[in-house]
Every structure is written in structure tokens, then in C-alpha cells.
Motif scaffolding. Structure first.
Motif, PDB file in Angstrom:
ATOM      1  N   THR A  38     -41.740  38.800  25.889  1.00 35.77           N
ATOM      2  CA  THR A  38     -42.275  38.058  27.296  1.00 35.77           C
ATOM      3  C   THR A  38     -43.638  38.421  27.560  1.00 35.77           C
ATOM      4  OG1 THR A  38     -42.087  40.679  28.085  1.00 35.77           O
ATOM      5  CG2 THR A  38     -39.659  39.127  28.658  1.00 35.77           C
ATOM      6  N   GLU A  39     -44.388  38.640  27.142  1.00 39.72           N
ATOM      7  CA  GLU A  39     -45.737  39.175  27.248  1.00 39.72           C
ATOM      8  C   GLU A  39     -46.645  37.751  26.152  1.00 39.72           C
ATOM      9  OE1 GLU A  39     -47.727  40.688  29.024  1.00 39.72           O
ATOM     10  OE2 GLU A  39     -45.771  41.768  29.091  1.00 39.72           O
ATOM     11  N   TYR A  42     -45.322  34.163  28.872  1.00 39.48           N
ATOM     12  CA  TYR A  42     -46.311  34.193  29.732  1.00 39.48           C
ATOM     13  C   TYR A  42     -47.468  34.177  29.608  1.00 39.48           C
ATOM     14  CZ  TYR A  42     -47.278  35.058  34.948  1.00 39.48           C
ATOM     15  OH  TYR A  42     -48.175  34.541  35.922  1.00 39.48           O
ATOM     16  N   ARG A  46     -49.467  30.320  30.957  1.00 38.22           N
ATOM     17  CA  ARG A  46     -51.011  30.922  31.741  1.00 38.22           C
ATOM     18  C   ARG A  46     -52.279  30.594  31.027  1.00 38.22           C
ATOM     19  NH1 ARG A  46     -53.797  31.196  35.134  1.00 38.22           N
ATOM     20  NH2 ARG A  46     -54.050  32.171  36.657  1.00 38.22           N
ATOM     21  N   ASP A  59     -39.580  40.860  35.386  1.00 39.57           N
ATOM     22  CA  ASP A  59     -41.074  40.543  35.479  1.00 39.57           C
ATOM     23  C   ASP A  59     -41.390  39.372  35.456  1.00 39.57           C
ATOM     24  OD1 ASP A  59     -40.115  40.709  32.647  1.00 39.57           O
ATOM     25  OD2 ASP A  59     -41.462  42.065  31.775  1.00 39.57           O
ATOM     26  N   GLU A  60     -41.142  38.976  34.259  1.00 41.94           N
ATOM     27  CA  GLU A  60     -41.560  37.379  34.389  1.00 41.94           C
ATOM     28  C   GLU A  60     -41.629  36.650  35.413  1.00 41.94           C
ATOM     29  OE1 GLU A  60     -40.695  35.651  29.908  1.00 41.94           O
ATOM     30  OE2 GLU A  60     -39.035  36.439  31.216  1.00 41.94           O
ATOM     31  N   ARG A  63     -44.044  38.397  37.699  1.00 47.23           N
ATOM     32  CA  ARG A  63     -45.788  37.512  38.159  1.00 47.23           C
ATOM     33  C   ARG A  63     -45.914  36.063  38.210  1.00 47.23           C
ATOM     34  NH1 ARG A  63     -47.570  39.441  31.915  1.00 47.23           N
ATOM     35  NH2 ARG A  63     -45.033  39.225  31.335  1.00 47.23           N
ATOM     36  N   ARG A  66     -46.343  35.878  42.496  1.00 45.25           N
ATOM     37  CA  ARG A  66     -48.041  36.212  42.688  1.00 45.25           C
ATOM     38  C   ARG A  66     -48.635  35.521  42.120  1.00 45.25           C
ATOM     39  NH1 ARG A  66     -46.918  42.710  40.519  1.00 45.25           N
ATOM     40  NH2 ARG A  66     -44.920  43.535  42.821  1.00 45.25           N
ATOM     41  N   ASP A  67     -49.042  34.029  41.268  1.00 45.60           N
ATOM     42  CA  ASP A  67     -49.584  33.040  40.825  1.00 45.60           C
ATOM     43  C   ASP A  67     -49.685  32.301  41.481  1.00 45.60           C
ATOM     44  OD1 ASP A  67     -51.595  31.792  38.721  1.00 45.60           O
ATOM     45  OD2 ASP A  67     -51.175  33.348  37.605  1.00 45.60           O
ATOM     46  N   ASN A 116     -40.822  46.301  39.195  1.00 41.46           N
ATOM     47  CA  ASN A 116     -41.812  46.032  40.219  1.00 41.46           C
ATOM     48  C   ASN A 116     -40.844  46.665  40.946  1.00 41.46           C
ATOM     49  OD1 ASN A 116     -43.664  45.094  38.490  1.00 41.46           O
ATOM     50  ND2 ASN A 116     -42.364  43.749  38.380  1.00 41.46           N
ATOM     51  N   ASN A 174     -40.505  44.395  27.032  1.00 42.61           N
ATOM     52  CA  ASN A 174     -40.002  45.325  27.648  1.00 42.61           C
ATOM     53  C   ASN A 174     -38.736  46.001  27.831  1.00 42.61           C
ATOM     54  OD1 ASN A 174     -38.555  42.567  27.809  1.00 42.61           O
ATOM     55  ND2 ASN A 174     -38.331  41.567  29.644  1.00 42.61           N
TER      56      ASN A 174
END
Length: 318
Positions: A38-39, A42, A46, A59-60, A63, A66-67, A116, A174
Motif C-alpha cells: 500500500t505504501e 500510494y 503521489r 487506508d489508501e 488518504r 484528504r488529498d 482511521n 497494513n
């Protein structure tokens, strides 16, 4: 949609030439890149290394919401995230242990620590607003009850069973966190969990598809019951990785697939949901929001709730 690992990013290139766009896709080509966790997915989105990613987990999506520099698409669908048991191996060839694990999991705590605060609890195959959902399935689902879990474990060990098990999943951050959460929850009721992590290719082929596990985790979303539910739950079906088998469920799945009567179709799937809920085929914990996340210049996104896409309509505003 069947449960499967998600690991892709997509790099697109606009089509050029004089041929009418009505006669062919907008893009010259698509490049699919395996991205291991996942990291990485993303971060690749980005920093512009890829134009679009398929988000497999909450989680993806959070985020991306929020972006303001990214766009996101998702739908709740059915099914979700769940523990997958191997019905051919102890301890999960005994219903007491299936129930003990479910009753030992504190879902609100899971949501607060790993999601979250946005985990949407799941307790049935279909969402509550689905025409195929039967409220009786949700009402009968085992609730969080550590003392009841301990009682079931004691009964199982008293009959000679070993309640400890291995939990296999991918080595994405995750999923490692989830494994550690599960390990702590099970330790609280007296079960020792051996965590084993694999890269995504190994996990998909050597663990899930080969059936080499006692318990693992899956995520998937269903657009329509057929053929997805048949493939998940019918005896011998290709995505029935836990080797679950119930002749009554098989008959209902075949009936639903063969009938042209909408009421019979609906009734059959409601009964499938109730029966598989009673059998505790999966340990549901979260509804899944399988997402498509893109950079702002990606246009014409056309997708199912399950996140499968029609790339012919996609283009780049560059």
C-alpha cells in the motif's frame, strides 16, 4: 468479485493520429506495474510515477479523500474484508473454533487502531441495503464476547484439540499491522497465533490459491451475486480457497443461477447468506471500499463497484 490481492498501478499514454476516437480507445497503450504494498502504491501515485492505482484497503482511500490533488472513485458493494479459514485443517474444521475467533475480535478497537476510525463493520455476505440481504443473518452473527470465546476454546481443548494456529498474509505494512492486532486479540482468550508474512506473489500463489493456510485474510466486492458468490461458496468452485462445502448451499446457488423468477432468485441468495452465516464460512469484519485513485488529469473513468474498469473511455488531459 472474488477476494484477491491488489497490487497494481497504471501508467497511461494518450493516443495520437487522425483515426476517429469513436472507432478506437483514447489511449495508445497502458502499462501495468506490480507494486508490492500500500505504501509503494500510494507513493507512486503521489509522485507521478503512475497515473492511476487500484486501492485495496481503507487506508489508501482515506488518504486520497484528504488529498485535494487526487481524485478517487469507490462504492461499498457487498462482501468486504474477512478472515478466510481452511475447513480441511484443524482447528477450523470445528465450528467451535470458528466462532471463538469471531467472538474474540473487538471490531471497534480494530477500526480505531488501523482504519482511521472509519471501519464499517460487516456481519453478513451482503450489505444491509442489498435486496439479497436477510436481517436474520445479521441478527444471528456472533457478537464480541471474550468470555464466550474462552468457553468455546476450553470445550475444544477438552475434546483433544489444539486451538493455536498460524496466520498467513502479505508483508504489506497494513497487513502486518492487522496480523499483530489479530495475534493480540487471540492471546487475550488463550490462543497463540504464529504470524507468517509473504511477498504478494508468494502469498497469492503459494498460500491462498494452493490452500496452504489455516487462516488468512481476503478482500473483495460483489457487483452482482452471480457468478461471484457461486465461485466463492460452491463446493469445488475456483475461488472457494477454504474448501467449504454444504450441499444445501450448493443447491441454492444452482437454483439462483438457473431461475428466471426474480423472487426465487432473491430468496435463494437470502438463504445462502443465512446458511453460510450459520456455518461461519468467513469471519467478516469490515465492508470493503475497493477504490480507484487517480491523478487529476485522468478523465473518463468508467468502473464497476468491484473496481474493474473499461479503459476504452479513459483519457489524459495533458
Amino acid at each position: 468479485m472474488r477476494g484477491r490481492p491488489v497490487d497494481r498501478g497504471v501508467r497511461a499514454q494518450n493516443s495520437v493520429g487522425s483515426v476517429s476516437r469513436a472507432l478506437r480507445p483514447y489511449l495508445d497503450n497502458l502499462e501495468f506495474r506490480p507494486l508490492p504494498d500500500t505504501e509503494t502504491r500510494y507513493a507512486s501515485m503521489r509522485n507521478g510515477d503512475v497515473d492511476l492505482i487500484f486501492g485495496g484497503y481503507n487506508d489508501e482511500l482515506i488518504r486520497a479523500m484528504r488529498d485535494q490533488k487526487l481524485k478517487f472513485y469507490y462504492g461499498p458493494g457487498d462482501l468486504g474484508e474477512y478472515l478466510l479459514y481452511n475447513f480441511n485443517r484443524p482447528p477450523f474444521n470445528d465450528r467451535r473454533m470458528l466462532e471463538a475467533v469471531i467472538r474474540a475480535m473487538n471490531i471497534p478497537a480494530l477500526g480505531a487502531s488501523l482504519y482511521n476510525g472509519r471501519l464499517v463493520p460487516a456481519d453478513s455476505l451482503f450489505n444491509t441495503d442489498s435486496p439479497y440481504h436477510a436481517q436474520a443473518a445479521s441478527d444471528a452473527w456472533p457478537k464480541f464476547d471474550p468470555e464466550k470465546s474462552k468457553q468455546l476454546i476450553q470445550e475444544y481443548t477438552g475434546s483433544g484439540g489444539n486451538p493455536n494456529f498460524s496466520f498467513k498474509t502479505s508483508n504489506a505494512p497494513n497487513r502486518v499491522e492487522f496480523g499483530e492486532f489479530l495475534q493480540a486479540q487471540m492471546a487475550a482468550v488463550g490462543i497463540r497465533v504464529d504470524l507468517r508474512f509473504y511477498d504478494l506473489a508468494q502469498f497469492s500463489s503459494q498460500v491462498v490459491q494452493s490452500g496452504d493456510f489455516q487462516a488468512t485474510t481476503c478482500v473483495g466486492t460483489i457487483d452482482t451475486p452471480y457468478p461471484a458468490v457461486w465461485r466463492l461458496l460452491h463446493t469445488g468452485a475456483p475461488n472457494n480457497f477454504g474448501k467449504y462445502s454444504n450441499p444445501q448451499v450448493d443447491a441454492l446457488l444452482d437454483e439462483a443461477a438457473g431461475t428466471m423468477d426474480p423472487s426465487a432468485h432473491k430468496r435463494a441468495y437470502q438463504q445462502v447468506e443465512q446458511l453460510t452465516g450459520q456455518d461461519l464460512v468467513f469471519a467478516y469484519f469490515s465492508h470493503s471500499n475497493l477504490s480507484t485513485i487517480t491523478r487529476p488529469e485522468v478523465k473518463g473513468v468508467d468502473r464497476y463497484i468491484s473496481r474493474d474498469m473499461f479503459f476504452a473511455t479513459t483519457w489524459l488531459d495533458r
